[in-house]
Scaffold this active site. Structure first.
Site, PDB file in Angstrom:
ATOM      1  N   SER A 185       0.793  -1.226   0.000  1.00 45.28           N
ATOM      2  CA  SER A 185       0.000   0.000   0.000  1.00 45.28           C
ATOM      3  C   SER A 185       0.827   1.279   0.000  1.00 45.28           C
ATOM      4  CB  SER A 185      -0.966  -0.003   1.181  1.00 45.28           C
ATOM      5  OG  SER A 185      -0.276  -0.278   2.386  1.00 45.28           O
ATOM      6  N   HIS A 213      -5.348  -3.618  -2.185  1.00 46.88           N
ATOM      7  CA  HIS A 213      -5.087  -2.643  -3.257  1.00 46.88           C
ATOM      8  C   HIS A 213      -5.083  -3.278  -4.642  1.00 46.88           C
ATOM      9  CE1 HIS A 213      -4.433   1.179  -1.264  1.00 46.88           C
ATOM     10  NE2 HIS A 213      -3.885   0.511  -0.270  1.00 46.88           N
ATOM     11  N   LYS A 244     -12.030   0.126  -1.167  1.00 45.59           N
ATOM     12  CA  LYS A 244     -11.128   0.910  -2.017  1.00 45.59           C
ATOM     13  C   LYS A 244     -11.728   0.995  -3.423  1.00 45.59           C
ATOM     14  CE  LYS A 244      -7.288   0.512   1.056  1.00 45.59           C
ATOM     15  NZ  LYS A 244      -6.536  -0.471   1.795  1.00 45.59           N
TER      16      LYS A 244
HETATM   17  C1  LIG Z   1      -6.595  -0.605   3.261  1.00 42.48           C
HETATM   18  C2  LIG Z   1      -5.974  -1.905   3.524  1.00 42.48           C
HETATM   19  C3  LIG Z   1      -6.582  -2.836   4.362  1.00 42.48           C
HETATM   20  C4  LIG Z   1      -7.823  -2.508   5.139  1.00 42.48           C
HETATM   21  O1  LIG Z   1      -8.947  -2.430   4.330  1.00 42.48           O
HETATM   22  P1  LIG Z   1     -10.238  -1.642   4.847  1.00 42.48           P
HETATM   23  O2  LIG Z   1     -11.346  -2.216   4.053  1.00 42.48           O
HETATM   24  O3  LIG Z   1      -9.990  -0.188   4.602  1.00 42.48           O
HETATM   25  O4  LIG Z   1     -10.366  -1.935   6.311  1.00 42.48           O
HETATM   26  C5  LIG Z   1      -5.995  -4.078   4.502  1.00 42.48           C
HETATM   27  N1  LIG Z   1      -4.849  -4.386   3.858  1.00 42.48           N
HETATM   28  C6  LIG Z   1      -4.219  -3.501   3.067  1.00 42.48           C
HETATM   29  C7  LIG Z   1      -2.963  -3.896   2.373  1.00 42.48           C
HETATM   30  C8  LIG Z   1      -4.758  -2.236   2.878  1.00 42.48           C
HETATM   31  O5  LIG Z   1      -4.126  -1.363   2.102  1.00 42.48           O
END
Ligand SMILES: *Cc1c(COP(=O)(O)O)cnc(C)c1O
Length: 396
Positions: A185, A213, A244
């Site tokens: 990320s 992601h 996302k």
């Molecule tokens: C954003 C993210 C999460 C968490 O996801 P949410 O749905 O926002 O709780 C988990 N793992 C990674 C790698 C992320 O970037």
């Protein structure tokens, strides 16, 4: 005993003072209106390079309509955890659709990607087990690993040879889990999943990938890294997010039916926290309809990412690590990254500065995320601001 004066929380003032002195104390900027490529944050209209709204679905008319209708039919909330009275027909429909989309036997939706990771890892492993984890894995993987009480072994970023050594020395453990982000990320690079799978299988380890992601971004119609690498059936546990690219909220685990059956009994966020409101689930279903019907948004996303990355590189910025629409501009010093971010904002571009402890010391950066919804004009405006401020701060 002497009487204490002041509040028991006074120590927090000192903690905050230290953050301020390091130049990294932040309050979130406030968005007025919808999450759009041009949006008003803190009262100023900016080109928005900070959201995870990869496909522009967060404010898509079809998702809004689905959410509105679900409220009218099913109400505002579910008023129960999934395992008591909070499993609605919408929830099971979404899980069926996700399993079909991911080409797995089954899927289970959690309240967030965070709880999908932490709830799954902590449910399937225990004290006698070993977790082998990339050093840049997401906080939710780290927390889930700690909650499991398994022994945690960290390998240097994407270093499969080091991962193999950890597997070798852990051979006698009851069970081993090898876990990696699919797309990282903060750096926007992709895990070497084919190599990880090949080595992990030799040791009989469970392989788990967190595709937060990659969901809606990589693979056919956004199916994720397993699809991207043609590894269907070889990764035991896939985590995805609905928060996302899918534009709404939630996380899910996709895998064999036996895994899902077990998690329904044991995953603590599933057992002890209320399920999604109907509007959230219905909007996720509408997003899946869009993803499955047509990949033009994903094509536009990657075109925009290529254009913006090439533009930054031509200006002389260090964007070398990125392989996806996450494009970090590496600055080095934490305070300088924050300064670059602040000056960009004044010039009409919102790109978040990120420093230690989110990224290692000396690797501070401004992170940009390009979306399918950005116009070329948005991206050109952003590049012009990067050029002006980059020169001003002696970064290029
Ligand atoms: C954003 C993210 C999460 C968490 O996801 P949410 O749905 O926002 O709780 C988990 N793992 C990674 C790698 C992320 O970037």
């Amino acid at each position: 005993m002497s009487e204490r004066t002041g509040s028991a929380l006074d120590f927090l003032h000192d903690e905050i003072e230290q953050l301020k002195q390091a130049g990294v104390f932040r309050y979130p900027r406030v968005l007025e209106g919808a999450q759009e490529p041009r949006a008003v944050f803190d009262g100023k209209e900016v080109v928005n390079l900070s959201s995870n709204n990869y496909l522009g679905l967060a404010n898509h008319p079809k998702l809004r309509e689905a959410a509105r209708r679900a409220v009218d039919t099913y109400g505002a909330g579910s008023a129960s955890v999934r395992t008591i009275a909070g499993t609605m027909s919408l929830h099971t429909e979404l899980e069926r659709r996700l399993a079909a989309f991911k080409r797995t036997e089954a899927a289970l939706v959690y309240q967030s990607g965070f709880t999908a990771n932490s709830g799954t890892v902590s449910a399937i492993l225990g004290r006698e087990d070993v977790i082998i984890s990339d050093e840049l894995n997401h906080a939710s993987i780290i927390d889930g690993s700690r909650l499991s009480r398994a022994t945690i072994k960290i390998y240097p970023h994407k270093d499969v040879a080091a991962m193999r050594r950890l597997l070798e020395e852990s051979k006698d453990a009851r069970r081993i889990l090898v876990i990696t982000d699919g797309v990282f990320s903060m750096d926007g690079d992709i895990a070497p999943l084919p190599d990880i799978v090949e080595v992990a299988k030799k040791y009989g380890a469970i392989v788990m990938v967190d595709d937060a992601h990659a969901s809606g971004v990589l693979g056919e119609n956004g199916r994720g890294t397993v699809d991207h690498f043609g590894l269907h059936g070889q990764v035991d546990i896939q985590i995805g997010t609905l928060s996302k690219a899918i534009g709404v909220l939630g996380g899910y685990v996709a895998g064999p039916q036996v895994l899902i059956d077990y998690l329904v009994q044991r995953a603590r966020p599933f057992l002890f926290s209320t399920s999604h409101p109907p509007a959230v689930t219905a909007a996720c279903l509408a997003a899946l309809d869009i993803l499955e019907q047509d990949d033009s948004l994903i094509k536009r996303l990657w075109d925009n990412a290529r254009y913006f990355k090439e533009g930054l590189a031509e200006l002389g910025f260090d964007v070398s690590g990125s392989e996806t629409p996450i494009i970090p501009v590496i600055v080095g010093d934490g305070a300088k990254a924050m300064q670059l971010s602040d000056r960009l904002f004044e010039e009409g571009v919102f790109a978040q500065g990120i420093a230690y402890p989110t990224v290692p010391r000396g690797k501070a950066r401004v992170r940009t995320i390009v979306t399918a919804a950005h116009s070329r004009e948005d991206l050109d405006r952003a590049l012009a601001a990067f050029e002006k401020v980059g020169r001003e701060l002696d970064i290029i």
